[in-house]
Design a protein around this motif. Structure first.
Motif, PDB file in Angstrom:
ATOM      1  N   ILE A  13     -46.510 -57.379  -2.595  1.00  0.00           N
ATOM      2  CA  ILE A  13     -46.855 -55.980  -2.847  1.00  0.00           C
ATOM      3  C   ILE A  13     -47.875 -55.918  -3.973  1.00  0.00           C
ATOM      4  N   ASP A  14     -49.020 -55.311  -3.686  1.00  0.00           N
ATOM      5  CA  ASP A  14     -50.046 -55.128  -4.711  1.00  0.00           C
ATOM      6  C   ASP A  14     -51.020 -54.076  -4.209  1.00  0.00           C
ATOM      7  N   GLU A  15     -51.328 -53.090  -5.053  1.00  0.00           N
ATOM      8  CA  GLU A  15     -52.213 -52.015  -4.635  1.00  0.00           C
ATOM      9  C   GLU A  15     -53.672 -52.453  -4.541  1.00  0.00           C
ATOM     10  N   GLN A  16     -54.024 -53.562  -5.208  1.00  0.00           N
ATOM     11  CA  GLN A  16     -55.387 -54.072  -5.145  1.00  0.00           C
ATOM     12  C   GLN A  16     -55.527 -55.031  -3.963  1.00  0.00           C
ATOM     13  N   ASN A  17     -56.386 -54.661  -3.009  1.00  0.00           N
ATOM     14  CA  ASN A  17     -56.525 -55.468  -1.800  1.00  0.00           C
ATOM     15  C   ASN A  17     -56.920 -56.907  -2.094  1.00  0.00           C
ATOM     16  N   ILE A  18     -57.871 -57.099  -2.980  1.00  0.00           N
ATOM     17  CA  ILE A  18     -58.350 -58.453  -3.267  1.00  0.00           C
ATOM     18  C   ILE A  18     -57.244 -59.286  -3.899  1.00  0.00           C
ATOM     19  N   THR A  19     -56.569 -58.718  -4.880  1.00  0.00           N
ATOM     20  CA  THR A  19     -55.483 -59.442  -5.553  1.00  0.00           C
ATOM     21  C   THR A  19     -54.376 -59.800  -4.577  1.00  0.00           C
ATOM     22  N   ARG A  20     -54.012 -58.821  -3.723  1.00  0.00           N
ATOM     23  CA  ARG A  20     -52.928 -59.051  -2.763  1.00  0.00           C
ATOM     24  C   ARG A  20     -53.298 -60.134  -1.766  1.00  0.00           C
ATOM     25  N   ARG A  21     -54.526 -60.108  -1.282  1.00  0.00           N
ATOM     26  CA  ARG A  21     -54.934 -61.098  -0.286  1.00  0.00           C
ATOM     27  C   ARG A  21     -55.058 -62.495  -0.885  1.00  0.00           C
ATOM     28  N   MET A  22     -55.464 -62.558  -2.138  1.00  0.00           N
ATOM     29  CA  MET A  22     -55.510 -63.856  -2.805  1.00  0.00           C
ATOM     30  C   MET A  22     -54.107 -64.427  -2.963  1.00  0.00           C
ATOM     31  N   ALA A  23     -53.156 -63.563  -3.356  1.00  0.00           N
ATOM     32  CA  ALA A  23     -51.769 -64.018  -3.495  1.00  0.00           C
ATOM     33  C   ALA A  23     -51.212 -64.455  -2.148  1.00  0.00           C
ATOM     34  N   ALA A  24     -51.540 -63.704  -1.105  1.00  0.00           N
ATOM     35  CA  ALA A  24     -51.073 -64.080   0.238  1.00  0.00           C
ATOM     36  C   ALA A  24     -51.611 -65.441   0.646  1.00  0.00           C
ATOM     37  N   LYS A  25     -52.866 -65.695   0.327  1.00  0.00           N
ATOM     38  CA  LYS A  25     -53.449 -67.006   0.650  1.00  0.00           C
ATOM     39  C   LYS A  25     -52.733 -68.126  -0.103  1.00  0.00           C
ATOM     40  N   MET A  26     -52.412 -67.900  -1.382  1.00  0.00           N
ATOM     41  CA  MET A  26     -51.701 -68.912  -2.162  1.00  0.00           C
ATOM     42  C   MET A  26     -50.338 -69.218  -1.529  1.00  0.00           C
ATOM     43  N   VAL A  27     -49.655 -68.161  -1.085  1.00  0.00           N
ATOM     44  CA  VAL A  27     -48.331 -68.354  -0.477  1.00  0.00           C
ATOM     45  C   VAL A  27     -48.464 -69.116   0.835  1.00  0.00           C
ATOM     46  N   ARG A  28     -49.458 -68.751   1.626  1.00  0.00           N
ATOM     47  CA  ARG A  28     -49.670 -69.476   2.895  1.00  0.00           C
ATOM     48  C   ARG A  28     -50.038 -70.929   2.635  1.00  0.00           C
ATOM     49  N   ASP A  29     -50.873 -71.161   1.631  1.00  0.00           N
ATOM     50  CA  ASP A  29     -51.252 -72.532   1.293  1.00  0.00           C
ATOM     51  C   ASP A  29     -50.056 -73.349   0.836  1.00  0.00           C
ATOM     52  N   SER A  30     -49.028 -72.659   0.326  1.00  0.00           N
ATOM     53  CA  SER A  30     -47.806 -73.356  -0.076  1.00  0.00           C
ATOM     54  C   SER A  30     -46.921 -73.663   1.118  1.00  0.00           C
ATOM     55  N   GLY A  31     -47.307 -73.130   2.318  1.00  0.00           N
ATOM     56  CA  GLY A  31     -46.604 -73.477   3.546  1.00  0.00           C
ATOM     57  C   GLY A  31     -45.700 -72.427   4.113  1.00  0.00           C
ATOM     58  N   ALA A  32     -45.726 -71.182   3.584  1.00  0.00           N
ATOM     59  CA  ALA A  32     -44.863 -70.130   4.109  1.00  0.00           C
ATOM     60  C   ALA A  32     -45.167 -69.866   5.576  1.00  0.00           C
ATOM     61  N   GLY A  33     -44.142 -69.594   6.334  1.00  0.00           N
ATOM     62  CA  GLY A  33     -44.321 -69.379   7.762  1.00  0.00           C
ATOM     63  C   GLY A  33     -44.860 -68.014   8.102  1.00  0.00           C
ATOM     64  N   GLU A  34     -44.516 -66.986   7.306  1.00  0.00           N
ATOM     65  CA  GLU A  34     -44.957 -65.625   7.590  1.00  0.00           C
ATOM     66  C   GLU A  34     -45.135 -64.894   6.273  1.00  0.00           C
ATOM     67  N   VAL A  35     -46.265 -64.211   6.112  1.00  0.00           N
ATOM     68  CA  VAL A  35     -46.538 -63.458   4.891  1.00  0.00           C
ATOM     69  C   VAL A  35     -46.848 -62.018   5.262  1.00  0.00           C
ATOM     70  N   LEU A  36     -46.049 -61.086   4.758  1.00  0.00           N
ATOM     71  CA  LEU A  36     -46.264 -59.662   4.963  1.00  0.00           C
ATOM     72  C   LEU A  36     -46.918 -59.077   3.721  1.00  0.00           C
ATOM     73  N   GLU A  37     -47.654 -57.992   3.895  1.00  0.00           N
ATOM     74  CA  GLU A  37     -48.350 -57.366   2.769  1.00  0.00           C
ATOM     75  C   GLU A  37     -48.098 -55.862   2.763  1.00  0.00           C
ATOM     76  N   ALA A  38     -48.033 -55.294   1.546  1.00  0.00           N
ATOM     77  CA  ALA A  38     -47.896 -53.848   1.386  1.00  0.00           C
ATOM     78  C   ALA A  38     -48.630 -53.427   0.119  1.00  0.00           C
ATOM     79  N   GLU A  39     -49.207 -52.213   0.158  1.00  0.00           N
ATOM     80  CA  GLU A  39     -49.959 -51.732  -0.987  1.00  0.00           C
ATOM     81  C   GLU A  39     -49.064 -51.144  -2.070  1.00  0.00           C
TER      82      GLU A  39
END
Length: 406
Positions: A13-39
């Motif tokens: 959860i992050d209202e800033q699109n860039i920050t949220r997408r960067m965090a999502a990429k880090m989680v995916r790079d760590s091997g998470a199977g599914e990453v959901l996002e919310a503003e």
């Protein structure tokens, strides 16, 4: 070897699109199977409610969130915990540590596990260790189940009468030589149709309805019976069982426990009763009667969640405890959270000054073990030692334990 993070479901959860997408990429790079996002927290709550099962991890800030609904991150955490929408929480914020600590305590109180805190802006170096530790715990004891587990008071009453509740035991070992000293009994419900029901699905209902003490009685009796089985197998270890605040005020509690020990032929010193620091001091006069009588009978007494309660040194000095259990909130991952180091060090020193044995809960990895060892903690408990296991597995685990310092 396959990446153990596969299948991990994470919501960011992050209202800033860039920050949220960067965090999502880090989680995916760590091997998470599914990453959901919310503003916003409001959007996140709607998203979580629509899921068929809880997500494994929520990563969120706790600053003010929705401008329309007015729900901030703190309220969001409470709602997620109350509705069992997620298993674990990571707070990613630039707010001061005292605020984070308060929200962490609140989250644990509502039943959601706190997986850690990272400073904003999030970096791979700060986030990945938290996910790795979470994955290790999830692989060792995956307790998340679909939210469709709807239980009734009548089911609980029947389960108590039928003694469907069973203890799973988590070993603890002595730092000095690695010897196994005791196991803690943790409540599980072996439902005849649903299988093994996790504590989070029934403990809140049991607390609200006053049935928790009936469950404790079942687990206490079965735990003492297991202590006899292990003794007959040549395994001389203690078993510790948690007591509620209400149980301490029940008339005849010491005699009831003594009778169970007599029936199963277990020495009193092989039974440890754990009481939270908060419950021990809430009604000090009433609890002191039961605690004093139990101690006179030779039972061990342990202060659970030591370091996070509200007891003063003077109050604790007047209680007849034999050991303290340092709460996992002060232990797990504290090696890379220096802001909590002083609290941990103070808690251990205070326990030593009171002449009490120290036991650390939540020792999740070698770094936790080493830090607690350096601080002189007497015994360790956590996934770095062993996961909770059925009584049938204790004998084999003890026999296979290397009995050497880790």
């Amino acid at each position: 070897m396959a990446d153990l993070t596969t299948g991990l479901r994470v919501l960011i959860i992050d209202e800033q699109n860039i920050t949220r997408r960067m965090a999502a990429k880090m989680v995916r790079d760590s091997g998470a199977g599914e990453v959901l996002e919310a503003e916003t927290p409001g959007h996140a709550l709607i998203l979580l409610e629509a899921q068929e099962r809880p997500v494994d991890l929520v990563i969120t800030d706790i600053r003010a969130g929705d401008s329309a609904g007015g729900m901030d991150g703190v309220e969001f955490v409470r709602r997620v915990a109350e509705r069992r929408l997620a298993g674990h929480l990571v707070i990613a914020t630039a707010l001061e540590e005292a605020i984070v600590r308060s929200v962490e305590t609140m989250a644990r109180g509502f039943g959601i596990e706190f997986a850690g805190h990272v400073r904003r802006p999030i970096s791979p170096e700060s986030l990945r260790p938290l996910i790795v530790r979470l994955v290790a715990r999830r692989a060792a004891a995956p307790l998340l189940r679909p939210r469709s587990v709807h239980l009734t008071v009548e089911e609980l009453r029947h389960a108590i009468a039928d003694k469907q509740f069973v203890p799973h035991f988590q070993p603890r070992v002595r730092r000095e030589d690695g010897a196994v000293t005791a196991v803690e009994a943790l409540i599980r419900w072996r439902h005849p149709e649903r299988g093994l029901v996790p504590p989070g699905a029934f403990i809140p209902l049991a607390d609200r309805t006053g049935l928790i003490d009936g469950i404790t009685d079942v687990v206490l009796e079965k735990s003492i019976a297991w202590a006899r089985v292990w003794r007959d197998a040549g395994i001389e270890i203690a078993v510790s069982v948690n007591l509620t605040e209400n149980a301490l005020n029940q008339p005849g509690l010491p005699e009831r426990i003594a009778e169970l020990a007599r029936q199963h032929g277990v020495a009193h010193e092989r039974i440890v009763l754990e009481v939270t620091e908060t419950s021990a001091i809430t009604d000090l006069a009433a609890s002191l009667e039961a605690l004093a009588r139990l101690r006179i009978m030779g039972f061990g007494l342990s202060i659970d969640d030591f370091g996070t309660g509200m007891g003063t040194p003077e109050q604790l000095a007047r209680t007849p405890f034999t050991e303290v259990k340092i709460d996992q909130a002060l232990v797990t991952g504290v090696f890379d959270q220096p802001q909590f180091f002083g609290v941990l060090e103070y808690s251990l020193k205070l326990a030593k000054q009171l002449g009490l044995k120290t036991v650390a809960e939540g020792v999740e990895g070698p770094e936790d073990w080493q830090l607690l060892s350096d601080l002189g903690c007497d015994e360790m408990q956590g996934y770095h030692v062993a996961r909770p296991m059925p009584g049938e597995e204790i004998e084999g685990w003890v026999q296979g334990w290397h009995r050497q310092p880790l």
